[in-house]
Design a protein around this motif. Sequence first.
Motif, mmCIF file in Angstrom:
data_model
loop_
_atom_site.group_PDB
_atom_site.id
_atom_site.type_symbol
_atom_site.label_atom_id
_atom_site.label_comp_id
_atom_site.label_asym_id
_atom_site.label_seq_id
_atom_site.Cartn_x
_atom_site.Cartn_y
_atom_site.Cartn_z
ATOM 1 N N ASN A 3 -25.793 -2.106 36.717
ATOM 2 C CA ASN A 3 -26.063 -0.724 36.343
ATOM 3 C C ASN A 3 -25.106 0.259 37.006
ATOM 4 O OD1 ASN A 3 -28.215 -1.322 34.634
ATOM 5 N ND2 ASN A 3 -29.721 -1.222 36.281
ATOM 6 N N LEU A 4 -24.084 -0.247 37.657
ATOM 7 C CA LEU A 4 -23.104 0.612 38.301
ATOM 8 C C LEU A 4 -21.827 -0.176 38.533
ATOM 9 C CD1 LEU A 4 -22.083 3.079 39.938
ATOM 10 C CD2 LEU A 4 -23.359 2.164 41.898
ATOM 11 N N TYR A 5 -20.704 0.401 38.103
ATOM 12 C CA TYR A 5 -19.416 -0.200 38.440
ATOM 13 C C TYR A 5 -18.386 0.898 38.631
ATOM 14 C CZ TYR A 5 -17.746 0.352 33.549
ATOM 15 O OH TYR A 5 -17.339 0.851 32.334
ATOM 16 N N THR A 6 -17.243 0.539 39.186
ATOM 17 C CA THR A 6 -16.203 1.515 39.472
ATOM 18 C C THR A 6 -14.906 1.159 38.759
ATOM 19 O OG1 THR A 6 -15.516 0.303 41.457
ATOM 20 C CG2 THR A 6 -17.114 2.081 41.754
ATOM 21 N N VAL A 7 -14.110 2.195 38.503
ATOM 22 C CA VAL A 7 -12.734 2.031 38.041
ATOM 23 C C VAL A 7 -11.896 2.985 38.894
ATOM 24 C CG1 VAL A 7 -11.151 1.960 36.085
ATOM 25 C CG2 VAL A 7 -13.594 1.624 35.705
ATOM 26 N N ARG A 8 -11.506 2.535 40.051
ATOM 27 C CA ARG A 8 -10.772 3.390 40.986
ATOM 28 C C ARG A 8 -9.268 3.197 40.809
ATOM 29 N NH1 ARG A 8 -14.494 5.806 44.052
ATOM 30 N NH2 ARG A 8 -16.509 4.767 44.377
ATOM 31 N N LYS A 9 -8.839 3.393 39.579
ATOM 32 C CA LYS A 9 -7.430 3.337 39.216
ATOM 33 C C LYS A 9 -7.148 4.456 38.216
ATOM 34 C CE LYS A 9 -6.291 -0.271 41.632
ATOM 35 N NZ LYS A 9 -5.297 -0.171 42.731
ATOM 36 N N THR A 10 -5.906 4.900 38.176
ATOM 37 C CA THR A 10 -5.533 5.915 37.195
ATOM 38 C C THR A 10 -5.442 5.290 35.811
ATOM 39 O OG1 THR A 10 -3.156 5.551 37.414
ATOM 40 C CG2 THR A 10 -4.192 7.107 38.961
ATOM 41 N N ALA A 11 -5.458 6.150 34.794
ATOM 42 C CA ALA A 11 -5.313 5.660 33.416
ATOM 43 C C ALA A 11 -4.003 4.915 33.256
ATOM 44 C CB ALA A 11 -5.400 6.830 32.435
ATOM 45 N N ALA A 12 -2.948 5.412 33.874
ATOM 46 C CA ALA A 12 -1.643 4.756 33.765
ATOM 47 C C ALA A 12 -1.663 3.376 34.406
ATOM 48 C CB ALA A 12 -0.566 5.623 34.405
ATOM 49 N N GLU A 13 -2.349 3.234 35.540
ATOM 50 C CA GLU A 13 -2.429 1.937 36.217
ATOM 51 C C GLU A 13 -3.231 0.940 35.392
ATOM 52 O OE1 GLU A 13 -2.166 3.149 40.946
ATOM 53 O OE2 GLU A 13 -4.062 3.462 39.862
ATOM 54 N N VAL A 14 -4.341 1.397 34.805
ATOM 55 C CA VAL A 14 -5.149 0.521 33.955
ATOM 56 C C VAL A 14 -4.347 0.093 32.730
ATOM 57 C CG1 VAL A 14 -7.207 0.400 32.489
ATOM 58 C CG2 VAL A 14 -7.350 1.459 34.749
ATOM 59 N N ALA A 15 -3.653 1.038 32.121
ATOM 60 C CA ALA A 15 -2.856 0.732 30.931
ATOM 61 C C ALA A 15 -1.768 -0.284 31.252
ATOM 62 C CB ALA A 15 -2.237 2.005 30.369
ATOM 63 N N GLU A 16 -1.112 -0.129 32.397
ATOM 64 C CA GLU A 16 -0.052 -1.068 32.765
ATOM 65 C C GLU A 16 -0.609 -2.465 32.985
ATOM 66 O OE1 GLU A 16 3.515 -1.562 36.120
ATOM 67 O OE2 GLU A 16 1.982 -0.003 36.348
ATOM 68 N N TYR A 17 -1.761 -2.550 33.662
ATOM 69 C CA TYR A 17 -2.352 -3.854 33.945
ATOM 70 C C TYR A 17 -2.746 -4.579 32.659
ATOM 71 C CZ TYR A 17 -5.530 -7.408 35.722
ATOM 72 O OH TYR A 17 -6.151 -8.608 35.976
ATOM 73 N N PHE A 18 -3.319 -3.853 31.703
ATOM 74 C CA PHE A 18 -3.801 -4.477 30.467
ATOM 75 C C PHE A 18 -2.764 -4.429 29.335
ATOM 76 C CE2 PHE A 18 -7.822 -3.691 32.651
ATOM 77 C CZ PHE A 18 -8.493 -4.880 32.418
#
Length: 215
Positions: A3-18
Amino acid sequence: MCNLYTVRKTAAEVAEYFRVPNPIQSNAGPEVYPGTPGTVIIENNGIREMRSMTWGFPLRLKDMKPDAKPKPVNNIADLTKPMWIGLARKPQWRCLIPVTGFAEAEGVKGSMTRTWFSVKSEPVFAWGGLWRVSDEWGPVYSGAMTDANEAVAPVHSRMPVVLYPHEYDLWMHGSLSDLIALQQRKYPAQSILMERTNDLWVAKRQVVSEEPTLL
């Protein structure tokens, strides 16, 4: 449940990873709760896209008042149940949920604290999910759950379906049997990092974490 999770990355970092060519700025916060916005990765004509959606499929229970808000079903206990199997069969309704950590409540009721879990040596990882477009909230998503491994089991009996990077394409394009196999297998406990905290677990809203047994 989760019921709780985090995404402590910027949109650019997430986009690069995926390997997403269109990083988007979302109104999702670093902590994501059921019924609030989150970012997911979908595929459109073979190209991965980042989309902002509401975490949880809207569900109206029979005893709810007509003007009551639906409850967000944010966890998928069994992909073969009627609520999910039609979406699970079709790759266009599958998604990858970027996560940096997920939390479970631990301790005495009324004073429970947050215990966090992350993947060692992975700054961000994917949780296998499904999405659809709802009448109530527009695009929505939910994450598949599995039996907890030895690292998570002391805190909760269930955990998200954490995917290896080489399994991302399998989740997005594989058969229904592939998805069921991924939901049934346990992610290795030695790859999970647990962090107990003194932060109180404060419920942001009432949620339905798994679909009712009648579905």
